[in-house]
Write a protein that holds these residues in place. Structure first.
Motif: not given
Length: 183
Positions: A113-115, A117-121
């Motif tokens: 989930v964190l990955r 969020a980082r990728e979309m951001t």
């Protein structure tokens, strides 16, 4: 200082005073456009109260977006909300560690989930392999809600930073305990 003045209830027509039921700086700026404020609040309420996505995963995603974009207002508020939603102090600190590529004790789904969020951001889209892992763990509704959550908060942090919304005094302690990265 915010780019527009912070409004108070007395500045609003009676039919819009409910927008400031919570005296938070974001709402006090958004009240300049009551219809926009209501529209944003509808989706925010769904994400927080209507989605079937695990609240802990939701808050990890929001914290990741806020941490990565260095949005002090959003980050400080969701450190508090995250704690109320089941995140431990270790979970909150893991956001910084995962961002830096350091090992954490988070379970694989939380890390993914964190990955995402980082990728979309940073890349505007979640990578195929990350999406595939999430698809194995989340049903289509929860997966969609996760993507909506990440996208919504990416937009909201940009609004907060553009409007230069100040962190309220009551939330500054969260930034001291869980600092954002320096520019």
């Amino acid at each position: 200082m915010a780019r527009l003045p912070y409004l108070d209830k007395s500045d609003l027509l009676p039919e819009h005073q409910d927008l400031l039921a919570r005296n938070l700086n974001l709402y006090r700026v958004l009240a300049h456009s009551p219809r926009a404020a209501r529209s944003l609040n509808t989706l925010a309420r769904y994400i927080r109260d209507g989605s079937r996505l695990d609240p802990r995963l939701r808050e990890l995603a929001i914290l990741q977006v806020s941490y990565l974009t260095r949005s002090a207002w959003r980050y400080s508020h969701h450190v508090r909300i995250g704690g109320e939603s089941g995140l431990s102090d270790g979970d909150i600190r893991a956001v910084a560690d995962e961002t830096a590529g350091r090992a954490t004790s988070l379970e694989p789904l939380a890390k993914t989930v964190l990955r995402a969020a980082r990728e979309m951001t940073t890349e505007l889209s979640v990578a195929d392999n990350t999406f595939a892992v999430l698809r194995q763990e989340l049903d289509d509704e929860r997966l969609t809600d996760l993507m909506v959550t990440i996208a919504f908060y990416n937009g909201l942090v940009r609004l907060l930073e553009t409007m230069q919304v100040d962190v309220e005094e009551d939330y500054l302690g969260y930034l001291k305990e869980f600092p954002l990265p320096r520019s």
